[in-house]
Scaffold this motif. Structure first.
Motif, PDB file in Angstrom:
ATOM      1  N   HIS A  48      26.979 136.226  35.732  1.00  0.00           N
ATOM      2  CA  HIS A  48      26.712 135.909  37.138  1.00  0.00           C
ATOM      3  C   HIS A  48      27.631 136.674  38.094  1.00  0.00           C
ATOM      4  O   HIS A  48      27.167 137.337  39.033  1.00  0.00           O
ATOM      5  CB  HIS A  48      26.855 134.405  37.362  1.00  0.00           C
ATOM      6  N   ALA A  49      28.939 136.606  37.867  1.00  0.00           N
ATOM      7  CA  ALA A  49      29.887 137.197  38.809  1.00  0.00           C
ATOM      8  C   ALA A  49      29.752 138.714  38.861  1.00  0.00           C
ATOM      9  O   ALA A  49      29.742 139.309  39.942  1.00  0.00           O
ATOM     10  CB  ALA A  49      31.315 136.798  38.438  1.00  0.00           C
ATOM     11  N   GLN A  50      29.645 139.356  37.688  1.00  0.00           N
ATOM     12  CA  GLN A  50      29.565 140.814  37.661  1.00  0.00           C
ATOM     13  C   GLN A  50      28.271 141.317  38.285  1.00  0.00           C
ATOM     14  O   GLN A  50      28.271 142.281  39.064  1.00  0.00           O
ATOM     15  CB  GLN A  50      29.674 141.309  36.207  1.00  0.00           C
ATOM     16  N   ALA A  51      27.142 140.679  37.961  1.00  0.00           N
ATOM     17  CA  ALA A  51      25.861 141.094  38.526  1.00  0.00           C
ATOM     18  C   ALA A  51      25.847 140.881  40.040  1.00  0.00           C
ATOM     19  O   ALA A  51      25.321 141.712  40.797  1.00  0.00           O
ATOM     20  CB  ALA A  51      24.724 140.320  37.868  1.00  0.00           C
ATOM     21  N   THR A  52      26.451 139.800  40.506  1.00  0.00           N
ATOM     22  CA  THR A  52      26.521 139.534  41.942  1.00  0.00           C
ATOM     23  C   THR A  52      27.343 140.591  42.655  1.00  0.00           C
ATOM     24  O   THR A  52      26.982 141.084  43.731  1.00  0.00           O
ATOM     25  CB  THR A  52      27.115 138.139  42.193  1.00  0.00           C
ATOM     26  N   ARG A  53      28.475 140.958  42.057  1.00  0.00           N
ATOM     27  CA  ARG A  53      29.328 141.983  42.660  1.00  0.00           C
ATOM     28  C   ARG A  53      28.587 143.316  42.778  1.00  0.00           C
ATOM     29  O   ARG A  53      28.652 143.995  43.818  1.00  0.00           O
ATOM     30  CB  ARG A  53      30.589 142.169  41.815  1.00  0.00           C
ATOM     31  N   LEU A  54      27.855 143.699  41.746  1.00  0.00           N
ATOM     32  CA  LEU A  54      27.127 144.962  41.767  1.00  0.00           C
ATOM     33  C   LEU A  54      25.972 144.937  42.769  1.00  0.00           C
ATOM     34  O   LEU A  54      25.660 145.950  43.396  1.00  0.00           O
ATOM     35  CB  LEU A  54      26.608 145.295  40.364  1.00  0.00           C
ATOM     36  N   LEU A  55      25.351 143.790  42.922  1.00  0.00           N
ATOM     37  CA  LEU A  55      24.292 143.663  43.933  1.00  0.00           C
ATOM     38  C   LEU A  55      24.860 143.917  45.330  1.00  0.00           C
ATOM     39  O   LEU A  55      24.226 144.588  46.153  1.00  0.00           O
ATOM     40  CB  LEU A  55      23.663 142.276  43.872  1.00  0.00           C
ATOM     41  N   ARG A  56      26.042 143.427  45.587  1.00  0.00           N
ATOM     42  CA  ARG A  56      26.646 143.626  46.901  1.00  0.00           C
ATOM     43  C   ARG A  56      27.102 145.064  47.112  1.00  0.00           C
ATOM     44  O   ARG A  56      27.104 145.566  48.228  1.00  0.00           O
ATOM     45  CB  ARG A  56      27.835 142.679  47.067  1.00  0.00           C
ATOM     46  N   GLN A  57      27.493 145.737  46.050  1.00  0.00           N
ATOM     47  CA  GLN A  57      27.970 147.111  46.165  1.00  0.00           C
ATOM     48  C   GLN A  57      26.843 148.130  46.239  1.00  0.00           C
ATOM     49  O   GLN A  57      26.959 149.148  46.931  1.00  0.00           O
ATOM     50  CB  GLN A  57      28.864 147.452  44.965  1.00  0.00           C
ATOM     51  N   ARG A  58      25.742 147.883  45.535  1.00  0.00           N
ATOM     52  CA  ARG A  58      24.747 148.938  45.348  1.00  0.00           C
ATOM     53  C   ARG A  58      23.350 148.600  45.866  1.00  0.00           C
ATOM     54  O   ARG A  58      22.495 149.486  45.923  1.00  0.00           O
ATOM     55  CB  ARG A  58      24.638 149.260  43.843  1.00  0.00           C
ATOM     56  N   CYS A  59      23.095 147.366  46.250  1.00  0.00           N
ATOM     57  CA  CYS A  59      21.716 146.964  46.546  1.00  0.00           C
ATOM     58  C   CYS A  59      21.559 146.324  47.923  1.00  0.00           C
ATOM     59  O   CYS A  59      20.601 145.575  48.153  1.00  0.00           O
ATOM     60  CB  CYS A  59      21.211 146.002  45.472  1.00  0.00           C
ATOM     61  N   ALA A  60      22.469 146.597  48.846  1.00  0.00           N
ATOM     62  CA  ALA A  60      22.328 146.097  50.217  1.00  0.00           C
ATOM     63  C   ALA A  60      21.394 147.039  50.967  1.00  0.00           C
ATOM     64  O   ALA A  60      21.822 148.014  51.587  1.00  0.00           O
ATOM     65  CB  ALA A  60      23.684 146.010  50.895  1.00  0.00           C
ATOM     66  N   ALA A  93      28.784 148.899  51.084  1.00  0.00           N
ATOM     67  CA  ALA A  93      27.818 149.957  51.391  1.00  0.00           C
ATOM     68  C   ALA A  93      26.519 149.307  51.847  1.00  0.00           C
ATOM     69  O   ALA A  93      26.109 148.281  51.309  1.00  0.00           O
ATOM     70  CB  ALA A  93      27.572 150.845  50.177  1.00  0.00           C
ATOM     71  N   LEU A  94      25.862 149.921  52.839  1.00  0.00           N
ATOM     72  CA  LEU A  94      24.678 149.298  53.428  1.00  0.00           C
ATOM     73  C   LEU A  94      23.711 150.358  53.936  1.00  0.00           C
ATOM     74  O   LEU A  94      24.125 151.329  54.576  1.00  0.00           O
ATOM     75  CB  LEU A  94      25.105 148.393  54.600  1.00  0.00           C
ATOM     76  N   TYR A  95      22.424 150.168  53.626  1.00  0.00           N
ATOM     77  CA  TYR A  95      21.343 150.921  54.269  1.00  0.00           C
ATOM     78  C   TYR A  95      20.595 149.954  55.168  1.00  0.00           C
ATOM     79  O   TYR A  95      20.217 148.863  54.745  1.00  0.00           O
ATOM     80  CB  TYR A  95      20.385 151.502  53.230  1.00  0.00           C
ATOM     81  N   ILE A  96      20.379 150.352  56.421  1.00  0.00           N
ATOM     82  CA  ILE A  96      19.719 149.449  57.355  1.00  0.00           C
ATOM     83  C   ILE A  96      18.718 150.205  58.218  1.00  0.00           C
ATOM     84  O   ILE A  96      19.050 151.200  58.860  1.00  0.00           O
ATOM     85  CB  ILE A  96      20.753 148.687  58.221  1.00  0.00           C
ATOM     86  N   ALA A  97      17.482 149.729  58.198  1.00  0.00           N
ATOM     87  CA  ALA A  97      16.391 150.282  59.016  1.00  0.00           C
ATOM     88  C   ALA A  97      15.480 149.121  59.407  1.00  0.00           C
ATOM     89  O   ALA A  97      14.346 149.024  58.945  1.00  0.00           O
ATOM     90  CB  ALA A  97      15.621 151.343  58.238  1.00  0.00           C
ATOM     91  N   PRO A  98      15.959 148.223  60.272  1.00  0.00           N
ATOM     92  CA  PRO A  98      15.226 146.979  60.534  1.00  0.00           C
ATOM     93  C   PRO A  98      14.171 147.063  61.624  1.00  0.00           C
ATOM     94  O   PRO A  98      13.355 146.138  61.766  1.00  0.00           O
ATOM     95  CB  PRO A  98      16.343 146.028  60.945  1.00  0.00           C
TER      96      PRO A  98
END
Length: 324
Positions: A48-60, A93-98
């Motif tokens: 849980h913790a590792q997958a959550t951390r990677l989601l925040r780093q690479r999938c925003a 890291a963040l990609y944003i095109a709202p």
């Protein structure tokens, strides 16, 4: 007999292996790696913790106003009964095109400002695609531009900024300075449609103390300016900021780039502190995309996987007395 369980160390390696090898690649929600990481957050406490951390780093990856609103709703939440993890406020890291076709959307602008205020202490890399030119300042009766600028101004720790498609023009009556000029930690920068003969462009590039890599896509009036002459004469020659190495990449279709003036470069920059390179976006064999769409898509793909900083560019020949 119960099945043997894998040691936690091996489970964490499995979670890491889900991602593509490029550590800079930002992944949308539809990507198989994003979906797998999301599933791994629900598999066990060990993942849980590792997958959550990677989601925040690479999938925003915020590509609609609906996704932006959902992200803000989830910002303060943690999963009850599971080990505490970093909240969404710790995005790096963040990609944003709202926005849609127009910037004239106050609720979305307010959400963008709120998101930037939440993540400003940790966000280091930002990729933006917004229709900045769709809203004339004289028609901005709802102060959408002011609202967005308030949010962008909070990103004081940003190190990489990529603005795809359009120049991030967010001047307001009490804030004419380019918003990216306000980020002292900025190291890498990608801009579209920059007026190359602008005094303030080269002043901002010269005075940002840590800036080391600039990509100027679809530059405007390139043949009206000598890049090194502009850059090296904005500050006193002994200013320490001029002693750093800096790379400027000019990016456009091969037939649209124009002339790169190189006269007196050896005199102006004898130690070659500035490297100027040209990246020619290849033309497709077929397709009806406009030149802007072609360059935008090329830059967007590069920005999302990190290759925008590793362009296979060709150095401009420095010929004394030549215009390029």
């Amino acid at each position: 007999m119960p099945s043997p369980s894998l040691p936690p160390e091996l489970l964490l390696l499995v979670v890491e292996a889900v991602l593509p090898p490029n550590p800079y690649q930002l992944l949308p929600a539809s990507h198989i790696s994003t979906r797998t990481l999301l599933a791994l957050t629900r598999v066990s406490r060990a993942t849980h913790a590792q997958a959550t951390r990677l989601l925040r780093q690479r999938c925003a990856f915020v590509d609609s106003s609906r996704r932006l609103a959902d992200l803000l709703l989830c910002m303060p939440r943690l999963v009850p009964g599971l080990p505490p993890v970093l909240s969404l406020r710790h995005l790096t890291a963040l990609y944003i095109a709202p926005f849609g076709a127009s910037l004239d959307d106050l609720p979305t602008a307010v959400w963008v400002r709120e998101l930037f205020c939440e993540v400003c202490e940790t966000l280091r890399r930002l990729v933006v695609q917004m229709p900045f030119g769709s809203l004339d300042p004289l028609d901005d009766h709802l102060s959408v531009r002011r609202t967005l600028r308030d949010g962008f101004e909070q990103l004081h720790r940003l190190e990489e900024f990529v603005c795809v498609g359009e120049y991030p023009a967010l001047s307001v009556p009490d804030g004419h300075t380019d918003v990216w000029r306000l980020w002292p930690e900025l190291k890498r920068l990608v801009l579209f449609g920059v007026p190359m003969d602008s005094h303030w462009l080269w002043w901002d590039i010269a005075t940002l103390p840590r800036l080391e890599h600039v990509v100027l896509a679809r530059p405007v009036r390139l043949d009206a300016v000598n890049i090194k002459d502009e850059y090296f004469h904005k500050l006193p020659r002994e200013d320490v900021r001029l002693s750093r190495d800096i790379k400027v990449v000019l990016m456009d279709l091969v037939y649209d780039l124009g002339v790169v003036r190189t006269e007196r470069w050896k005199e102006i920059d004898p130690e070659e502190k500035m490297t100027v390179e040209v990246f020619e976006v290849p033309l497709p064999f077929y397709g009806d995309e406009t030149p802007l769409e072609l360059v935008t898509e090329w830059a967007r793909r590069g920005a999302l996987d990190g290759s925008v900083w590793k362009l296979d560019a060709t150095k401009v020949r420095q010929e004394e007395g030549s215009d390029g």
